[in-house]
Design an enzyme around this catalytic site. Structure first.
Site, PDB file in Angstrom:
ATOM      1  N   PHE A   1      -8.687  83.390 -58.037  1.00 14.95           N
ATOM      2  CA  PHE A   1      -7.690  84.177 -58.763  1.00 14.95           C
ATOM      3  C   PHE A   1      -6.827  83.283 -59.652  1.00 14.95           C
ATOM      4  O   PHE A   1      -6.562  83.607 -60.815  1.00 14.95           O
ATOM      5  CB  PHE A   1      -6.814  84.937 -57.757  1.00 14.95           C
ATOM      6  CG  PHE A   1      -5.679  85.718 -58.375  1.00 14.95           C
ATOM      7  CD1 PHE A   1      -5.873  87.015 -58.809  1.00 14.95           C
ATOM      8  CD2 PHE A   1      -4.411  85.159 -58.487  1.00 14.95           C
ATOM      9  CE1 PHE A   1      -4.828  87.741 -59.360  1.00 14.95           C
ATOM     10  CE2 PHE A   1      -3.362  85.876 -59.040  1.00 14.95           C
ATOM     11  CZ  PHE A   1      -3.575  87.175 -59.477  1.00 14.95           C
TER      12      PHE A   1
ATOM     13  N   LYS B   1       0.846  77.943 -53.435  1.00 17.28           N
ATOM     14  CA  LYS B   1       1.685  78.758 -54.306  1.00 17.28           C
ATOM     15  C   LYS B   1       1.169  80.181 -54.475  1.00 17.28           C
ATOM     16  O   LYS B   1       1.955  81.120 -54.614  1.00 17.28           O
ATOM     17  CB  LYS B   1       1.813  78.090 -55.675  1.00 17.28           C
ATOM     18  CG  LYS B   1       2.687  78.861 -56.653  1.00 17.28           C
ATOM     19  CD  LYS B   1       2.787  78.166 -58.001  1.00 17.28           C
ATOM     20  CE  LYS B   1       3.598  78.999 -58.970  1.00 17.28           C
ATOM     21  NZ  LYS B   1       3.743  78.358 -60.292  1.00 17.28           N
TER      22      LYS B   1
ATOM     23  N   ASP C   1      10.140  78.680 -65.414  1.00 15.71           N
ATOM     24  CA  ASP C   1       9.162  78.491 -66.483  1.00 15.71           C
ATOM     25  C   ASP C   1       9.704  78.874 -67.855  1.00 15.71           C
ATOM     26  O   ASP C   1       9.011  78.707 -68.865  1.00 15.71           O
ATOM     27  CB  ASP C   1       7.904  79.321 -66.200  1.00 15.71           C
ATOM     28  CG  ASP C   1       7.062  78.732 -65.077  1.00 15.71           C
ATOM     29  OD1 ASP C   1       7.331  77.585 -64.678  1.00 15.71           O
ATOM     30  OD2 ASP C   1       6.135  79.421 -64.605  1.00 15.71           O
TER      31      ASP C   1
ATOM     32  N   LYS D   1       1.119  95.876 -60.817  1.00 17.39           N
ATOM     33  CA  LYS D   1      -0.189  96.478 -60.499  1.00 17.39           C
ATOM     34  C   LYS D   1      -0.229  96.994 -59.068  1.00 17.39           C
ATOM     35  O   LYS D   1      -1.026  97.854 -58.727  1.00 17.39           O
ATOM     36  CB  LYS D   1      -1.296  95.433 -60.717  1.00 17.39           C
ATOM     37  CG  LYS D   1      -1.451  94.994 -62.167  1.00 17.39           C
ATOM     38  CD  LYS D   1      -2.632  94.072 -62.364  1.00 17.39           C
ATOM     39  CE  LYS D   1      -2.433  92.693 -61.761  1.00 17.39           C
ATOM     40  NZ  LYS D   1      -1.413  91.898 -62.477  1.00 17.39           N
TER      41      LYS D   1
ATOM     42  N   ASP E   1      -6.179  83.060 -63.651  1.00 16.65           N
ATOM     43  CA  ASP E   1      -4.860  83.087 -64.276  1.00 16.65           C
ATOM     44  C   ASP E   1      -4.722  81.996 -65.334  1.00 16.65           C
ATOM     45  O   ASP E   1      -4.164  82.221 -66.410  1.00 16.65           O
ATOM     46  CB  ASP E   1      -3.772  82.909 -63.202  1.00 16.65           C
ATOM     47  CG  ASP E   1      -2.908  84.143 -63.051  1.00 16.65           C
ATOM     48  OD1 ASP E   1      -3.357  85.240 -63.427  1.00 16.65           O
ATOM     49  OD2 ASP E   1      -1.779  84.012 -62.556  1.00 16.65           O
ATOM     50  N   ASP E   2      -5.209  80.807 -65.000  1.00 19.70           N
ATOM     51  CA  ASP E   2      -5.154  79.697 -65.955  1.00 19.70           C
ATOM     52  C   ASP E   2      -5.955  80.029 -67.208  1.00 19.70           C
ATOM     53  O   ASP E   2      -5.536  79.730 -68.330  1.00 19.70           O
ATOM     54  CB  ASP E   2      -5.698  78.420 -65.313  1.00 19.70           C
ATOM     55  CG  ASP E   2      -4.825  77.912 -64.178  1.00 19.70           C
ATOM     56  OD1 ASP E   2      -3.726  78.465 -63.966  1.00 19.70           O
ATOM     57  OD2 ASP E   2      -5.244  76.956 -63.500  1.00 19.70           O
TER      58      ASP E   2
ATOM     59  N   ASP F   1      10.333  82.343 -60.605  1.00 17.82           N
ATOM     60  CA  ASP F   1       9.331  81.610 -61.373  1.00 17.82           C
ATOM     61  C   ASP F   1       9.578  81.746 -62.880  1.00 17.82           C
ATOM     62  O   ASP F   1       9.441  80.773 -63.632  1.00 17.82           O
ATOM     63  CB  ASP F   1       7.934  82.124 -61.024  1.00 17.82           C
ATOM     64  CG  ASP F   1       6.828  81.247 -61.589  1.00 17.82           C
ATOM     65  OD1 ASP F   1       6.778  80.061 -61.235  1.00 17.82           O
ATOM     66  OD2 ASP F   1       6.026  81.742 -62.390  1.00 17.82           O
TER      67      ASP F   1
ATOM     68  N   ARG G   1       7.333  89.696 -68.752  1.00 19.71           N
ATOM     69  CA  ARG G   1       6.682  89.901 -67.453  1.00 19.71           C
ATOM     70  C   ARG G   1       6.334  91.369 -67.347  1.00 19.71           C
ATOM     71  O   ARG G   1       7.184  92.230 -67.492  1.00 19.71           O
ATOM     72  CB  ARG G   1       7.624  89.482 -66.316  1.00 19.71           C
ATOM     73  CG  ARG G   1       7.161  89.825 -64.925  1.00 19.71           C
ATOM     74  CD  ARG G   1       5.963  89.018 -64.503  1.00 19.71           C
ATOM     75  NE  ARG G   1       6.266  87.596 -64.363  1.00 19.71           N
ATOM     76  CZ  ARG G   1       5.381  86.673 -63.999  1.00 19.71           C
ATOM     77  NH1 ARG G   1       4.131  87.034 -63.764  1.00 19.71           N
ATOM     78  NH2 ARG G   1       5.719  85.392 -63.891  1.00 19.71           N
TER      79      ARG G   1
ATOM     80  N   ASP H   1       4.133  72.333 -58.044  1.00 21.15           N
ATOM     81  CA  ASP H   1       3.823  72.707 -59.410  1.00 21.15           C
ATOM     82  C   ASP H   1       4.886  72.194 -60.369  1.00 21.15           C
ATOM     83  O   ASP H   1       4.586  71.671 -61.449  1.00 21.15           O
ATOM     84  CB  ASP H   1       3.714  74.231 -59.502  1.00 21.15           C
ATOM     85  CG  ASP H   1       3.073  74.699 -60.797  1.00 21.15           C
ATOM     86  OD1 ASP H   1       2.354  73.902 -61.426  1.00 21.15           O
ATOM     87  OD2 ASP H   1       3.271  75.869 -61.165  1.00 21.15           O
TER      88      ASP H   1
ATOM     89  N   PHE I   1      10.626  88.803 -55.859  1.00 23.69           N
ATOM     90  CA  PHE I   1      11.509  87.644 -55.662  1.00 23.69           C
ATOM     91  C   PHE I   1      10.906  86.387 -56.268  1.00 23.69           C
ATOM     92  O   PHE I   1      11.554  85.646 -57.015  1.00 23.69           O
ATOM     93  CB  PHE I   1      11.772  87.463 -54.158  1.00 23.69           C
ATOM     94  CG  PHE I   1      11.983  86.047 -53.710  1.00 23.69           C
ATOM     95  CD1 PHE I   1      13.023  85.273 -54.209  1.00 23.69           C
ATOM     96  CD2 PHE I   1      11.145  85.485 -52.749  1.00 23.69           C
ATOM     97  CE1 PHE I   1      13.214  83.959 -53.785  1.00 23.69           C
ATOM     98  CE2 PHE I   1      11.334  84.185 -52.320  1.00 23.69           C
ATOM     99  CZ  PHE I   1      12.365  83.417 -52.841  1.00 23.69           C
TER     100      PHE I   1
END
Length: 384
Positions: free
Chosen positions: A270, A231, A143, A99, A274-275, A139, A148, A208, A134
């Site tokens: 934010f 994070k 995960d 974005k 996201d959650d 991540d 993505r 996390d 990066f």
């Protein structure tokens, strides 16, 4: 000037969008089967819309990419030519397609601060986007993500060489910073800021990851806040604005502290979004399939549910959360529905947005309030 009057001024800037907002409120009622009052709370009486970078701003930012990164390929050791060619592919796959909100925010903030150094504003903006690349490559590996930005994660495309590719992206940030701003007065401040924020982000990521190996007694809102602030909030919100402040020379201790306070709150908001989107967002819109439940993430939805569920439902929640099994995931989502987690989020969103607007209205730094308000509006009610 009172806080209410200041907030009224902010609202009046967007009053001409009320009709579109009312249509959006109606769509919320239909889509989520909630009352108009609840939908209006979420939409803040339909007076605010998401402000993404304009098409012209985004195109201008992308048009500077080649000029910014070209030095990486001009002075490279001939013996490293194969890796240099690979670096271009890594950059284009993992940075250009996003974005670009963070990068564009550097340029926009610099303009609001009266900075005429447009090129270096774009350099700093692209450094932020490359840092983002990066972090996301790493991540996604940790995960075990699949998608993505609407395409396969980089490690899914190239395998575990993506680990070193992430390191290449990180080093590129500092190479470009030195190449373009090495002789500028703000260079050392920008360098130290990148180092500090990168460290905070990596510590937040470690928190996390670590929590997923612990029992649920370690899942607290205090720990969640530490994860979120380190994070996400610093690199996504404070970093772009602080870089522009350094470039523009508007970086007194007071100015930086006030900016940090407001932007960290926006960053926290934010991450809660996201959650929420990980569970309720449309994968075709957000560009990935949510996996927070399967991965036992310390998420806002889970922590909120823990406060609400009965003893019997708490047992069901804890037995099924963190298991990569479709039936277990559905049991968790059924509990989220039973305890109206969607509506709880909408309430949180409305209250948080209003509260942050009040902080912005009380801003005594002398910095243009548009810096913070526009950043907040970029994320409010986002769908991805």
């Amino acid at each position: 000037m009172s806080r209410i009057w200041k907030l009224t001024l902010y609202t009046s800037r967007r009053i001409n969008l009320a009709a579109a907002g009312r249509n959006y409120t109606n769509s919320l009622c239909t889509r989520y089967q909630i009352s108009r009052q609840q939908a209006r709370l979420y939409h803040l009486t339909a007076d605010s819309v998401v402000l993404q970078p304009t098409m012209a701003q985004r195109e201008e930012f992308i048009s500077r990419f080649e000029e910014v990164v070209q030095p990486l390929f001009q002075k490279s050791d001939p013996g490293l030519a194969p890796i240099t060619k690979r670096l271009r592919e890594i950059l284009e796959y993992n940075t250009v397609g996003g974005k670009l909100n963070r990068g564009c925010a550097v340029v926009h903030t610099a303009q609001l601060l009266g900075c005429n150094d447009t090129f270096n504003a774009h350099v700093l903006g692209w450094c932020v986007e490359i840092l983002q690349g990066f972090l996301l490559v790493a991540d996604d590996i940790m995960d075990k993500s699949e998608m993505r930005r609407g395409q396969p994660c980089w490690y899914k495309k190239v395998g575990l060489t993506a680990i070193n590719d992430a390191f290449l992206l990180e080093s590129t940030v500092f190479e470009l910073l030195k190449t373009h701003l090495g002789k500028e007065k703000c260079y050392l401040k920008c360098l130290e800021l990148f180092l500090d924020v990168t460290r905070k982000t990596e510590f937040g990521q470690a928190l996390d990851i670590d929590v997923e190996s612990l029992d649920f007694t370690a899942y607290t809102m205090e720990r969640y806040n530490s994860i979120v602030i380190n994070k996400t909030a610093y690199y996504s919100f404070y970093l772009p604005v602080a870089l522009a402040m350094h470039l523009a020379g508007r970086d007194s201790e007071m100015e930086l502290k006030i900016a940090e306070k407001i932007l960290i709150r926006i960053g926290h908001y934010f991450q809660v979004q996201d959650d929420y989107l990980d569970c309720y967002g449309d994968p075709s819109v957000i560009g990935k399939v949510g996996t927070d439940i399967q991965e036992k993430k310390c998420s806002w939805l889970f922590l909120t549910a823990l406060k609400l569920v009965s003893e019997d439902d708490r047992k069901i929640l804890l037995e099924n959360y963190g298991k990569d099994d479709t039936a277990c995931v559905m049991k968790v989502k059924d509990l989220y529905k039973k305890y109206e987690l969607r509506e709880k989020y909408l309430d949180f969103s409305a209250v948080t947005y209003t509260s942050i607007c009040e902080d912005i209205a009380d801003n005594k730094s002398g910095l243009p309030s548009e810096i913070f308000q526009d950043f907040l509006d970029k994320i409010h009610k986002r769908s991805k």
